[in-house]
Design an enzyme around this catalytic site. Structure first.
Site, PDB file in Angstrom:
ATOM      1  N   ASP A  78       1.394  -1.296  11.128  1.00 53.40           N
ATOM      2  CA  ASP A  78       1.183  -2.599  10.507  1.00 53.40           C
ATOM      3  C   ASP A  78       0.932  -3.613  11.626  1.00 53.40           C
ATOM      4  OD1 ASP A  78       1.702  -4.271   7.810  1.00 53.40           O
ATOM      5  OD2 ASP A  78       2.512  -5.381   9.507  1.00 53.40           O
ATOM      6  N   ILE A  79      -0.107  -4.436  11.478  1.00 50.50           N
ATOM      7  CA  ILE A  79      -0.401  -5.450  12.496  1.00 50.50           C
ATOM      8  C   ILE A  79       0.657  -6.554  12.402  1.00 50.50           C
ATOM      9  CG2 ILE A  79      -2.085  -7.128  13.334  1.00 50.50           C
ATOM     10  CD1 ILE A  79      -4.283  -5.384  12.115  1.00 50.50           C
ATOM     11  N   GLU A  95      -3.373  -5.057   6.110  1.00 54.36           N
ATOM     12  CA  GLU A  95      -3.336  -4.822   7.553  1.00 54.36           C
ATOM     13  C   GLU A  95      -2.536  -3.574   7.909  1.00 54.36           C
ATOM     14  OE1 GLU A  95      -0.015  -7.885   6.702  1.00 54.36           O
ATOM     15  OE2 GLU A  95      -1.985  -7.335   5.912  1.00 54.36           O
TER      16      GLU A  95
END
Length: 373
Positions: A232-233, A275
């Protein structure tokens, strides 16, 4: 002696009839071969495997030592990409623009051309040098519904009785194979597009789960390990809020590209949603999976993301889960991914920009301790 006498007794008309019979038998055999080839192409919808199959069939049928295929890029539709090259040292694939005069010539001629013929028709074509590096003896157009899907390049030919030229019959034969190949490539490309996220060029979530289901079954039967990583960003919303959604798209594409470059061809990466990204690592245990996940994390952490002259620092958090028939026998792909998601959750809670392994034993101990309270 008897055979010689028999041949001497054959009349010219009988000899002609025998020759016709042999020709028809060959044509029937070749038609049967084409049916087998068509069936083989139709059964293979995996893009890479299909192209490899086309190459080997053409090599066998046309007696050439090698073959390559340029295919129209299914994402951008701007270039013909050399998809069959085995030059792993070259990071960038060989491409020829769709607008090249070579494409127009092949589409107009609708027939195989020798390299010498192509040079005579278009002596100043700027992309002839690219084809020349492949040592072509024949360039075959792959045409589907009046569109050029690609180019089949036949390389050095094995001489038969000191003759390496192609007969008219062989040229018709290779065009028949090329027509079948073009239809199969088009079908495989449609499947590839329907299972690919157009922004990041990674696989979609539903496709990832289909592959993961098959991988779990195979790992159980063969007593192998497979791993799932979920990324996950970190603080992704700030890129959209600060620089706009185009910047957010740039970050997504760049991160996806870095994830892909750090995986093997046998692994599968997907855009899970928003994301979030997932990666399936085939035949991979705990230590190897953590090395890969950490390599991806550190690569992104150290990468200089430049958007509109702004240098962005992007980090990701990750969670890793490993299938093991003895210690972690997950019953479904959802459970498997959820384990990696729990590892990701721990990474987020512990400060982000890190990777956490989901330990099934630790989770069982934690549940047991909570139950006693």
């Amino acid at each position: 002696m008897n055979k010689k006498k028999t041949e001497e007794n054959i009349t010219p008309s009988q000899k002609q009839m025998l020759e016709h019979t042999l020709q028809y038998e060959k044509k029937i055999y070749d038609l049967e071969q084409l049916l087998d080839i068509a069936q083989s192409f139709c059964q293979n919808l995996d893009f890479s495997n299909l192209l490899e199959s086309i190459v080997y069939i053409c090599m066998a049928q046309m007696h050439v030592l090698g073959a390559e295929i340029f295919v129209r890029d299914i994402i951008t539709n701007e270039n013909f990409v050399l998809e069959t090259s085995k030059d792993f040292l070259n990071e960038h694939k060989t491409v020829i623009p769709v607008s090249t005069p070579i494409a127009a010539i092949l589409l107009s001629e609708k027939r195989p051309l020798t390299f010498e013929e192509l040079k005579k028709i278009c002596p100043n074509c700027g992309h002839l040098s690219i084809l020349e590096t492949l040592n072509p003896t024949l360039i075959v157009p792959l045409i589907q519904k009046s569109h050029l899907n690609g180019m089949l390049i036949l390389q050095e030919r094995i001489a038969i009785e000191d003759d390496a030229t192609y007969s008219e019959y062989e040229l018709n034969q290779i065009m028949s194979i090329a027509s079948l190949a073009s239809v199969a490539i088009n079908n495989a490309a449609l499947l590839e597009m329907s299972s690919t996220d157009m922004m990041t060029h990674l696989k979609l979530k539903y496709y990832f789960f289909n592959i993961l289901t098959e991988a779990i079954d195979a790992a159980f039967l063969n007593k192998k390990n497979i791993a799932v990583i979920m990324f996950d960003i970190d603080f992704f919303k700030k890129f959209n809020d600060t620089y706009g959604h185009e910047c957010g798209d740039f970050v997504l594409k760049s991160v996806a590209d870095l994830i892909r470059k750090n995986l093997r061809d046998s692994d599968v990466a997907s855009r899970y949603g928003g994301e979030e990204f997932t990666a399936l690592l085939m035949d991979t245990g705990k230590e190897e999976a953590l090395i890969v996940a950490e390599r991806i994390r550190s690569t992104i952490n150290e990468h200089d993301f430049v958007y509109n002259n702004q240098h962005l620092h992007v980090t990701i958090s990750g969670g890793v889960s490993v299938f093991d028939a003895e210690t972690n026998l997950v019953s479904s792909p959802n459970e498997f991914v959820n384990q990696a998601d729990r590892g990701l959750y721990i990474s987020k809670n512990n400060g982000r920009n890190r990777v956490t392994y989901f330990d099934p034993k630790a989770q069982l101990a934690l549940k047991s301790a909570n139950a006693k309270k």
